[in-house]
Design an enzyme around this catalytic site. Structure first.
Site, mmCIF file in Angstrom:
data_model
loop_
_atom_site.group_PDB
_atom_site.id
_atom_site.type_symbol
_atom_site.label_atom_id
_atom_site.label_comp_id
_atom_site.label_asym_id
_atom_site.label_seq_id
_atom_site.Cartn_x
_atom_site.Cartn_y
_atom_site.Cartn_z
ATOM 1 N N GLU A 1 6.170 -15.199 -10.759
ATOM 2 C CA GLU A 1 5.740 -13.889 -10.282
ATOM 3 C C GLU A 1 5.126 -13.043 -11.390
ATOM 4 O O GLU A 1 4.097 -12.398 -11.183
ATOM 5 C CB GLU A 1 6.936 -13.117 -9.698
ATOM 6 C CG GLU A 1 7.327 -13.517 -8.295
ATOM 7 C CD GLU A 1 8.487 -12.693 -7.795
ATOM 8 O OE1 GLU A 1 8.453 -12.288 -6.622
ATOM 9 O OE2 GLU A 1 9.448 -12.448 -8.563
ATOM 10 N N CYS B 1 0.842 -1.190 0.000
ATOM 11 C CA CYS B 1 0.000 0.000 0.000
ATOM 12 C C CYS B 1 0.884 1.249 0.000
ATOM 13 O O CYS B 1 2.023 1.230 0.453
ATOM 14 C CB CYS B 1 -0.962 0.055 1.168
ATOM 15 S SG CYS B 1 -2.087 -1.338 1.295
ATOM 16 N N ARG C 1 3.621 -0.279 -4.878
ATOM 17 C CA ARG C 1 3.390 -0.818 -3.538
ATOM 18 C C ARG C 1 1.989 -1.408 -3.379
ATOM 19 O O ARG C 1 1.690 -2.058 -2.366
ATOM 20 C CB ARG C 1 3.587 0.282 -2.494
ATOM 21 C CG ARG C 1 4.984 0.839 -2.440
ATOM 22 C CD ARG C 1 5.067 1.972 -1.424
ATOM 23 N NE ARG C 1 4.852 1.473 -0.081
ATOM 24 C CZ ARG C 1 5.808 1.078 0.752
ATOM 25 N NH1 ARG C 1 7.071 1.120 0.361
ATOM 26 N NH2 ARG C 1 5.534 0.650 1.958
ATOM 27 N N LYS D 1 10.932 -15.889 -10.486
ATOM 28 C CA LYS D 1 10.732 -14.767 -11.401
ATOM 29 C C LYS D 1 9.659 -15.108 -12.433
ATOM 30 O O LYS D 1 8.802 -14.278 -12.743
ATOM 31 C CB LYS D 1 12.043 -14.415 -12.123
ATOM 32 C CG LYS D 1 13.068 -13.738 -11.267
ATOM 33 C CD LYS D 1 12.739 -12.295 -10.911
ATOM 34 C CE LYS D 1 12.080 -12.108 -9.595
ATOM 35 N NZ LYS D 1 12.737 -12.519 -8.387
ATOM 36 N N TRP E 1 -3.163 -2.363 -1.551
ATOM 37 C CA TRP E 1 -2.968 -3.802 -1.758
ATOM 38 C C TRP E 1 -3.862 -4.482 -0.735
ATOM 39 O O TRP E 1 -3.632 -4.395 0.470
ATOM 40 C CB TRP E 1 -1.503 -4.188 -1.542
ATOM 41 C CG TRP E 1 -1.201 -5.628 -1.840
ATOM 42 C CD1 TRP E 1 -0.909 -6.174 -3.043
ATOM 43 C CD2 TRP E 1 -1.151 -6.697 -0.875
ATOM 44 N NE1 TRP E 1 -0.680 -7.529 -2.901
ATOM 45 C CE2 TRP E 1 -0.827 -7.877 -1.589
ATOM 46 C CE3 TRP E 1 -1.367 -6.781 0.498
ATOM 47 C CZ2 TRP E 1 -0.691 -9.109 -0.965
ATOM 48 C CZ3 TRP E 1 -1.235 -8.013 1.116
ATOM 49 C CH2 TRP E 1 -0.902 -9.155 0.391
ATOM 50 N N LYS F 1 5.385 -4.552 -3.692
ATOM 51 C CA LYS F 1 6.838 -4.494 -3.604
ATOM 52 C C LYS F 1 7.364 -4.713 -2.193
ATOM 53 O O LYS F 1 8.261 -5.513 -1.971
ATOM 54 C CB LYS F 1 7.312 -3.133 -4.130
ATOM 55 C CG LYS F 1 8.818 -2.990 -4.180
ATOM 56 C CD LYS F 1 9.415 -3.985 -5.156
ATOM 57 C CE LYS F 1 10.920 -3.885 -5.226
ATOM 58 N NZ LYS F 1 11.479 -4.951 -6.065
ATOM 59 N N ASN G 1 -1.718 1.774 6.074
ATOM 60 C CA ASN G 1 -0.982 0.592 5.635
ATOM 61 C C ASN G 1 -0.794 -0.308 6.850
ATOM 62 O O ASN G 1 -0.456 0.175 7.934
ATOM 63 C CB ASN G 1 0.403 0.964 5.095
ATOM 64 C CG ASN G 1 0.336 1.821 3.855
ATOM 65 O OD1 ASN G 1 -0.700 1.949 3.224
ATOM 66 N ND2 ASN G 1 1.468 2.425 3.506
ATOM 67 N N GLY G 2 -0.951 -1.610 6.675
ATOM 68 C CA GLY G 2 -0.769 -2.549 7.774
ATOM 69 C C GLY G 2 -2.029 -3.331 8.057
ATOM 70 O O GLY G 2 -2.953 -3.378 7.243
ATOM 71 N N GLU H 1 15.421 -19.068 -7.893
ATOM 72 C CA GLU H 1 15.147 -17.674 -8.234
ATOM 73 C C GLU H 1 14.583 -17.551 -9.646
ATOM 74 O O GLU H 1 13.679 -16.753 -9.902
ATOM 75 C CB GLU H 1 16.428 -16.846 -8.087
ATOM 76 C CG GLU H 1 16.297 -15.382 -8.473
ATOM 77 C CD GLU H 1 15.304 -14.610 -7.629
ATOM 78 O OE1 GLU H 1 14.972 -13.472 -8.027
ATOM 79 O OE2 GLU H 1 14.837 -15.122 -6.587
ATOM 80 N N HIS I 1 13.270 -37.958 -7.756
ATOM 81 C CA HIS I 1 12.510 -38.318 -6.565
ATOM 82 C C HIS I 1 11.097 -37.715 -6.593
ATOM 83 O O HIS I 1 10.540 -37.411 -5.544
ATOM 84 C CB HIS I 1 13.255 -37.875 -5.306
ATOM 85 C CG HIS I 1 14.568 -38.564 -5.111
ATOM 86 N ND1 HIS I 1 14.670 -39.908 -4.855
ATOM 87 C CD2 HIS I 1 15.839 -38.092 -5.177
ATOM 88 C CE1 HIS I 1 15.945 -40.234 -4.748
ATOM 89 N NE2 HIS I 1 16.674 -39.152 -4.947
#
Length: 609
Positions: free
Chosen positions: A489, A2, A27, A486, A75, A604, A101-102, A482, A505
């Site tokens: 995402e 946010c 954000r 990516k 968000w 973010k 925010n929070g 990673e 396996h």
């Protein structure tokens, strides 16, 4: 997560608020809104969707001129991303507006109590509780009403509050969610990120937890939540507005991928001592004796930073011979970890505000550990509260999917490893060799970036596949993780990273002609073993994309597509090998029509649990 921006001064605030929101949209971007104070009137406009939707709604609304206002881009946590649930939220009398925010953890109990007292709720959000609490305690002082309300709140918050009854005042407060104040000439700003105000001022103060700030055109005051005065240091932002512009690139993510050679130079600058084959990190705030006495290291992080931490574990154990554990920050804080004397805790966070990582650091400190931070954002909470640490100097990272921060984190971990290793068993010539190779990385990375058009063509071939495997051994295993992260995402493709040996396996059951498999197969200690794993995939008609060392022409007979990278030391290979995986994910996402910089459901800076 946010974004908050607020302004009080002598200019029209609406353009300032909208520009600030656009700077903060990375954000959170599922809804947005503004609240303006005009004389004694409170005007609120909000809408679901991106900020452009809010702009359209504003154009349809005949808004009066105003010199004070707050704004928010969301968000979603509590409640769907709808116009009703968008911030700002107001009280029953429509006199007080709050952006937040929070998460208010005890919002259900507070809501039930307020409803029993006659307050009428109109949204599904936890934030609306704040507006009604402040209304309940308002007796002519907005600051005191905010203070009394927050004393009842459990959870995290960064808030900005305005009241039509005090038309020249913004009250802000933080606890666990970042909030920064911008200091101008006769004008003041409040935001969750300095990028929202950088066009107007470089002078800022950072609020700490349980602090409240009151802004008017005459100045600002800061106190604790218990009403004790706090003197704050005004700091100057060193980076430029151009660093948060696209500069001709189609997306911030692509720009940030191409910035990586310069970022690596910045991460290394002034830290390597070539003649002695060692490194100097003054920000650690530890003597040589204290560093040498470390007998155990815990590295804790989340997401991409956790992958960097794994590479750090491999490097430190191999060269400094100090045992290292890598922990998810979200798990570390809740499992009563064992922290003995001699344990050093390293926390890694791009933003320096990641809620789980910050809480893990505080838990480690509570247990008596020395905590070092590896962060990007100067003045962030982790940077201020850690016992020492290292800035990665990557510059502002706007793309939600981290790229340049990851490689800069690994570069800093390489420098830290060199520093520790030279205090133990690493010889001076070997240290000199590492220093020399670190200096060569930016040029080698630039050569990889020159191959971007060929990687884009590979992306064309695989953009319509919906599942990928990424495999690697040793230092290449975290790179595989990673690369998979990516891709998932930003393209929403299901992608998983595994140690190459683990494929047999379980994951091997998934492999057929419709399953692309990305191998990180450079000429390192696991090379021959990975070749065998590639044969296992080929035998099942899987399609292979290989990241290989330059000159390894045999790889063309093993893989359907090969992306070559320059040879470097095995421990430094991840810094190079991840770049083509970043580009592959980017181009696949573009081909699929995805919003690369603002992928769905992501934000973010993750400042909630």
């Amino acid at each position: 997560m946010c974004g908050i921006v607020g302004y009080v001064g002598d200019k029209q605030c609406l353009p300032v608020l909208i520009e600030g929101l656009k700077r903060l949209e990375y954000r959170g971007y599922d809804s947005a809104g503004i609240a303006l104070i005009n004389g004694r009137d409170l005007i609120v406009v909000k809408d679901a969707g991106k900020i452009r939707n809010l702009e359209d709604e504003i154009r349809r609304t005949d808004l009066p001129a105003a010199c004070l206002g707050i704004a928010h881009t969301r968000w979603a946590t509590h409640g769907a991303p709808t116009r009703e649930n968008a911030h700002p939220h107001v009280d029953c009398r429509h006199r007080i507006a709050v952006v937040h925010n929070g998460i208010i953890e005890n919002n259900v109990a507070l809501r039930q109590k307020l409803e029993a007292e006659g307050h009428r709720f109109t949204t599904e959000t936890d934030t609306e509780v704040l507006a009604h609490l402040i209304e309940k305690y308002y007796e002519g002082s907005l600051e005191q009403a905010v203070r009394k309300a927050l004393l009842l709140v459990e959870g995290t918050y960064g808030i900005a509050v305005v009241s039509a009854d005090e038309p020249n005042r913004i009250v802000g407060a933080r606890n666990g969610s970042p909030l920064v104040v911008g200091v101008g000439r006769g004008e003041y700003f409040i935001a969750s990120d300095v990028s929202a105000m950088l066009r107007h001022t470089r002078q800022v103060i950072y609020l700490d937890d349980k602090e409240i700030v009151t802004l008017t055109t005459e100045g600002f005051t800061t106190t604790t939540i218990l009403d004790r005065p706090v003197d704050k240091l005004i700091e100057e932002i060193s980076w430029d507005l151009e660093q948060i512009e696209k500069e001709g690139f189609d997306h911030f993510m692509l720009k940030e991928i191409f910035e990586q050679p310069r970022c690596i130079e910045n991460a290394l600058r002034g830290r390597l001592v070539g003649e002695d084959g060692t490194a100097h990190l003054g920000g650690l705030n530890m003597t040589t004796e204290e560093l040498r006495s470390v007998d155990r290291i815990i590295i804790t992080a989340c997401g991409t930073s956790w992958h960097a931490a794994m590479i750090g574990e491999y490097m430190i154990e191999e060269h400094a011979r100090v045992p290292v554990e890598v922990e998810y920050a979200s798990e570390f804080r809740y499992r009563n970890p064992i922290v003995r004397p001699g344990t050093l805790v390293i926390v890694i966070s791009q933003s320096g505000e990641t809620a789980d990582t910050l809480a893990a650091m505080r838990e480690a400190q509570r247990k008596g550990a020395r905590a070092l931070g590896i962060v990007n954002v100067v003045g962030s909470t982790i940077a201020r509260e850690s016992d020492g640490g290292v800035y990665i100097h990557a510059g502002p990272e706007i793309g939600v999917a981290s790229t340049k921060a990851f490689t800069s984190q690994v570069a800093v971990l390489s420098v830290l490893t060199l520093c520790l290793a030279r205090l133990h068993a690493l010889s001076r010539p070997e240290g000199q060799r590492i220093v020399q190779e670190l200096h060569s990385l930016p040029e080698k990375m630039s050569r990889i970036l020159d191959s971007a058009p060929s990687i884009a063509r590979i992306a064309d071939t695989y953009a319509r596949h919906n599942n990928f495997l990424f495999l690697g051994r040793g230092y290449s295993f975290p790179v595989a993780l990673e690369g998979a992260l990516k891709l998932k995402e930003i393209s929403y493709i299901h992608a998983e990273g595994y140690p190459a040996a683990e494929m047999k396996h379980g994951p091997i059951a998934l492999i057929d002609e419709n399953m692309p498999v990305v191998f990180v197969c450079t000429r390192d200690s696991g090379y021959e073993k990975v070749l065998s794993n590639m044969e296992e995939v080929r035998a099942r008609k899987g399609r292979i994309i290989a990241i290989a060392s330059e000159g390894d022409e045999m790889m063309r007979t093993k893989a359907d597509h090969v992306i070559f990278i320059p040879q470097t030391l095995e421990k430094l290979t991840p810094i190079l090998a991840v770049v083509p995986l970043q580009l592959l994910a980017y181009y696949i996402a573009v081909r699929r029509g995805c919003n690369v910089d603002q992928p769905r459901n992501l934000a973010k800076s993750v400042t909630v649990e």
